[in-house]
Write an enzyme that holds these catalytic residues in place. Structure first.
Site, PDB file in Angstrom:
ATOM      1  N   GLY A  11     -16.768 -19.761 -71.699  1.00  0.00           N
ATOM      2  CA  GLY A  11     -18.026 -19.359 -72.306  1.00  0.00           C
ATOM      3  C   GLY A  11     -18.703 -20.527 -73.010  1.00  0.00           C
ATOM      4  O   GLY A  11     -18.043 -21.313 -73.687  1.00  0.00           O
ATOM      5  N   ARG A  72     -15.798 -19.937 -64.958  1.00  0.00           N
ATOM      6  CA  ARG A  72     -14.380 -19.591 -65.018  1.00  0.00           C
ATOM      7  C   ARG A  72     -13.811 -19.650 -63.603  1.00  0.00           C
ATOM      8  O   ARG A  72     -14.502 -19.324 -62.643  1.00  0.00           O
ATOM      9  CB  ARG A  72     -14.186 -18.207 -65.641  1.00  0.00           C
ATOM     10  N   ASP A 103      -9.794 -21.043 -75.258  1.00  0.00           N
ATOM     11  CA  ASP A 103      -8.394 -20.809 -74.913  1.00  0.00           C
ATOM     12  C   ASP A 103      -8.106 -21.044 -73.436  1.00  0.00           C
ATOM     13  O   ASP A 103      -7.153 -21.747 -73.078  1.00  0.00           O
ATOM     14  CB  ASP A 103      -8.026 -19.374 -75.309  1.00  0.00           C
ATOM     15  N   THR A 125     -15.979 -22.980 -78.752  1.00  0.00           N
ATOM     16  CA  THR A 125     -16.065 -21.534 -78.571  1.00  0.00           C
ATOM     17  C   THR A 125     -16.620 -20.906 -79.837  1.00  0.00           C
ATOM     18  O   THR A 125     -16.255 -21.316 -80.945  1.00  0.00           O
ATOM     19  CB  THR A 125     -14.695 -20.904 -78.251  1.00  0.00           C
ATOM     20  N   ASP A 127     -15.898 -18.067 -80.884  1.00  0.00           N
ATOM     21  CA  ASP A 127     -14.914 -17.127 -81.437  1.00  0.00           C
ATOM     22  C   ASP A 127     -14.104 -17.695 -82.600  1.00  0.00           C
ATOM     23  O   ASP A 127     -13.497 -16.934 -83.353  1.00  0.00           O
ATOM     24  CB  ASP A 127     -13.954 -16.673 -80.338  1.00  0.00           C
ATOM     25  N   ASP A 129     -11.272 -19.108 -82.508  1.00  0.00           N
ATOM     26  CA  ASP A 129      -9.906 -18.576 -82.350  1.00  0.00           C
ATOM     27  C   ASP A 129      -8.911 -19.588 -81.809  1.00  0.00           C
ATOM     28  O   ASP A 129      -7.848 -19.202 -81.297  1.00  0.00           O
ATOM     29  CB  ASP A 129      -9.930 -17.346 -81.439  1.00  0.00           C
ATOM     30  N   ARG A 171     -14.093 -11.786 -79.184  1.00  0.00           N
ATOM     31  CA  ARG A 171     -12.929 -11.473 -78.362  1.00  0.00           C
ATOM     32  C   ARG A 171     -11.867 -10.788 -79.213  1.00  0.00           C
ATOM     33  O   ARG A 171     -12.121  -9.735 -79.767  1.00  0.00           O
ATOM     34  CB  ARG A 171     -12.399 -12.735 -77.674  1.00  0.00           C
TER      35      ARG A 171
END
Length: 319
Positions: A11, A72, A103, A125, A127, A129, A171
């Protein structure tokens, strides 16, 4: 090293272009040739690789998205796909690769590293994360996008005396929801890292309504449930009129904030420095405003953690 490559994968996130710019210009400053891989790992396998110069990354630091494009790839998860990528890099004389992404992108870089091809991961990202770094590129911009939306939705919620459910991305991580909810004054925040009680939330809404409060903002992380699903629970429990706003992919777009531009510039340049020192298989990050790097193979075995003290504070301030 004489030649390195750079790609963006997964993303997109605001600030990726600033990171690409930093990689290219830092490398050229040290007389290293840089090749851009277009289309993520799919482009790597197909050989969609072009040499970049200073002009290639001019006027992109302020732009959202990624000029290298992203995708992806299921095929790259296989040994055969990874070997295709390695063969293409050898064909172009590329000796090291900077991978900017989240990730899944790191897992691709890890696979290449395990096969003896040096990669450095740069966390890109929204996120937030990725373990080993306090902030990922794009998180701050996405956070400000969400806060701006909350402020606007609150005006409507106040005017119509309604409860608004705002579903945000992230996510399986609740960083966006928690920080945006706290900064936006949300009455309730739902994150994957903490359980919630429907009875407790309903009681808080009713208590606020009882003292004359006519509207409420509830921020829901997508990793908990959908906004529509939660709105249905609220209506069934409280009988309050609710509306749902799913912010979706608008959170990924837009011009990166100054914070993200500086962060991306620092992390991108640091990735090149590591390759210059023949330190492949690393993942860069930032801790307490200091640049750090970790073993990319080990970093993916760690769990992302969230500051639950912020979650506790958000509940205390939303009484």
């Amino acid at each position: 090293m004489k030649k390195i490559g750079v790609l963006t994968s997964g993303g997109d996130s605001p600030g990726m272009n600033a990171a690409v710019r930093a990689v290219v210009r830092k490398a050229i400053y040290h007389n290293i040739e840089v090749y851009g891989v277009y289309g993520g790992y799919s482009g790597l396998m197909s050989g969609n690789i072009k040499k970049l110069d200073l002009g290639s990354v001019g006027d992109i630091i302020h732009r959202g998205g990624t000029v290298l494009h992203s995708a992806r790839s299921e095929e790259f998860k296989t040994k055969e796909g990874q070997q295709k990528g390695i063969e293409q890099m050898k064909k172009h004389g590329i000796e090291g690769l900077v991978v900017i992404g989240g990730d899944g992108s790191y897992r691709g870089a890890k696979a290449l590293t395990e096969q003896g091809f040096p990669c450095v991961g740069v966390p890109g990202t929204i996120d937030n994360d990725i373990p080993g770094t306090q902030y990922t590129i794009g998180f701050d911009t996405a956070l400000n996008t969400v806060i701006d939306a909350i402020d606007k939705i609150r005006d409507t919620a106040t005017s119509h005396e309604r409860t608004f459910i705002i579903e945000v991305m992230g996510r399986d991580a609740g960083d966006i929801a928690l920080c945006a909810g706290l900064a936006g004054g949300a009455e309730t925040i739902l994150i994957p890292e903490a359980n919630y009680s429907m009875d407790e939330i309903a009681e808080r809404l009713k208590k606020g309504h009882g003292r004359g409060k006519k509207h409420s903002i509830i921020v829901v992380a997508e990793g908990v449930c959908s906004g529509m699903e939660f709105a249905k629970q609220i209506e069934e429990t409280t009988n309050f009129d609710t509306r749902v706003s799913v912010l979706g992919h608008m959170q990924r777009g837009g011009s990166p904030t100054a914070f993200d531009r500086v962060l991306a510039s620092r992390l991108g340049a640091h990735a090149v420095e590591l390759l210059l020192e023949d330190k492949g298989g690393r993942a860069v990050g930032i801790q307490n405003n200091n640049l750090v790097d970790h073993d990319i193979i080990e970093i993916l075995d760690r769990e992302h953690t969230l500051d639950l003290d912020l979650y506790k504070l958000s509940k205390e301030l939303s009484i």
